[in-house]
Design a protein around this motif. Structure first.
Motif, mmCIF file in Angstrom:
data_model
loop_
_atom_site.group_PDB
_atom_site.id
_atom_site.type_symbol
_atom_site.label_atom_id
_atom_site.label_comp_id
_atom_site.label_asym_id
_atom_site.label_seq_id
_atom_site.Cartn_x
_atom_site.Cartn_y
_atom_site.Cartn_z
ATOM 1 N N ASN A 37 -25.135 -39.505 -25.391
ATOM 2 C CA ASN A 37 -25.433 -40.839 -25.922
ATOM 3 C C ASN A 37 -24.953 -41.913 -24.965
ATOM 4 O O ASN A 37 -23.825 -41.866 -24.469
ATOM 5 C CB ASN A 37 -24.760 -41.049 -27.278
ATOM 6 N N MET A 45 -24.861 -46.274 -24.591
ATOM 7 C CA MET A 45 -25.046 -47.560 -25.249
ATOM 8 C C MET A 45 -25.994 -48.409 -24.408
ATOM 9 O O MET A 45 -25.832 -48.518 -23.193
ATOM 10 C CB MET A 45 -23.704 -48.284 -25.387
ATOM 11 N N LEU A 96 -24.077 -54.803 -29.331
ATOM 12 C CA LEU A 96 -23.968 -54.738 -30.788
ATOM 13 C C LEU A 96 -23.477 -56.057 -31.381
ATOM 14 O O LEU A 96 -23.786 -56.383 -32.528
ATOM 15 C CB LEU A 96 -23.013 -53.608 -31.196
ATOM 16 N N GLU A 111 -30.502 -54.672 -27.775
ATOM 17 C CA GLU A 111 -30.522 -53.650 -26.732
ATOM 18 C C GLU A 111 -31.436 -54.027 -25.569
ATOM 19 O O GLU A 111 -31.437 -53.344 -24.537
ATOM 20 C CB GLU A 111 -30.948 -52.305 -27.330
ATOM 21 N N ARG A 161 -27.431 -50.941 -37.000
ATOM 22 C CA ARG A 161 -28.443 -49.893 -36.876
ATOM 23 C C ARG A 161 -29.841 -50.434 -37.170
ATOM 24 O O ARG A 161 -30.829 -49.920 -36.640
ATOM 25 C CB ARG A 161 -28.095 -48.698 -37.759
ATOM 26 N N CYS A 201 -30.718 -52.283 -33.704
ATOM 27 C CA CYS A 201 -30.604 -51.560 -32.431
ATOM 28 C C CYS A 201 -31.160 -50.143 -32.572
ATOM 29 O O CYS A 201 -30.450 -49.224 -33.016
ATOM 30 C CB CYS A 201 -29.141 -51.508 -32.001
ATOM 31 N N PHE A 243 -29.247 -47.110 -30.816
ATOM 32 C CA PHE A 243 -27.988 -46.861 -31.525
ATOM 33 C C PHE A 243 -28.267 -46.159 -32.852
ATOM 34 O O PHE A 243 -27.583 -45.204 -33.229
ATOM 35 C CB PHE A 243 -27.274 -48.191 -31.755
ATOM 36 N N TRP A 290 -28.989 -42.465 -32.393
ATOM 37 C CA TRP A 290 -27.776 -41.668 -32.178
ATOM 38 C C TRP A 290 -27.056 -41.403 -33.499
ATOM 39 O O TRP A 290 -26.628 -40.281 -33.773
ATOM 40 C CB TRP A 290 -26.847 -42.395 -31.209
#
Length: 222
Positions: A119, A121, A128, A160, A200, A203, A206, A209
């Motif tokens: 993962n 970012m 975020l 993002e 969430r 993004c 994110f 994941w």
């Protein structure tokens, strides 16, 4: 209960995991443990060399085969020896999310462990915080700071999408608007105020994941 070790880039990410992710996912039978990467004997934090990171990931995967291992590294400023970074196909990935997916795939192949979930970012943790720039208001005296951060967020489809150049990466934009921003202090606090649901929803990478982590939940607990 399912054990998940998260190898994180630094103290900010460690605090983010402990304060926001750990209590949330404990309710679903997922026990998350953040571990800051080691850069040299006695020093922790920062993905400065993949050659130093790879053994740590593989060691975690092998020492507890019944657990899962994932990462919380920034796409921004990854070292050149990171898997896929110098691949001829890498430049064809135009968006941050595409770049992350490509590099995560390369990382998974290089680590080659069945219990590993790569993962990255996009493009870094601070993205975020652009989910709800108004949450900075408590930490600054000038509305102009919040307005500036809000303008950055509104100029992009998702947080993002805020790009990764040394001048315009999410953290650089925050520091430009708020010189007193302290990553390890303000970052986790503002993230907790924003909340996981909002993050969430805004993004997609994110969110993807988190869905992978949630798929590890014991059936009886869900």
């Amino acid at each position: 209960m399912t054990r998940v070790y998260l190898l994180v880039e630094g103290q900010t990410e460690e605090a983010f995991v402990r304060e926001l992710l750990v209590p949330h996912y404990a309710r679903f039978g997922l026990y998350l443990t953040p571990i800051i990467v080691s850069t040299s004997p006695g020093y922790k934090g920062g993905v400065v060399s993949y050659a130093k990171i790879k053994p740590q990931i593989q060691r975690l995967c092998r020492q507890d085969a019944g657990a899962h291992v994932s990462t919380l590294f920034d796409l921004y400023a990854l070292p050149q020896d990171f898997p896929g970074k110098t691949d001829v196909a890498y430049p064809a990935n135009s968006t941050g999310q595409q770049k992350a997916v490509f590099l995560e795939s390369q990382l998974a192949q290089d680590i080659c462990q069945p219990n590993f979930i790569p993962n990255l970012m996009v493009h870094e943790f601070e993205a975020l915080l652009f989910v709800l720039p108004d949450k900075f208001a408590e930490w600054v005296n000038s509305p102009a700071v919040v307005n500036r951060l809000r303008a950055h967020a509104q100029a992009h489809t998702t947080p993002e999408d805020i790009n990764e150049s040394p001048q315009t990466a999410p953290s650089k934009r925050i520091l430009s608007a708020m010189p007193g921003y302290q990553k390890t202090f303000h970052g986790p606090l503002i993230a907790c105020e924003i909340g996981l649901d909002a993050m969430r929803a805004a993004c997609p990478h994110f969110q993807g994941w988190l869905q992978q982590l949630e798929a590890l939940s014991p059936p009886a607990v869900v």
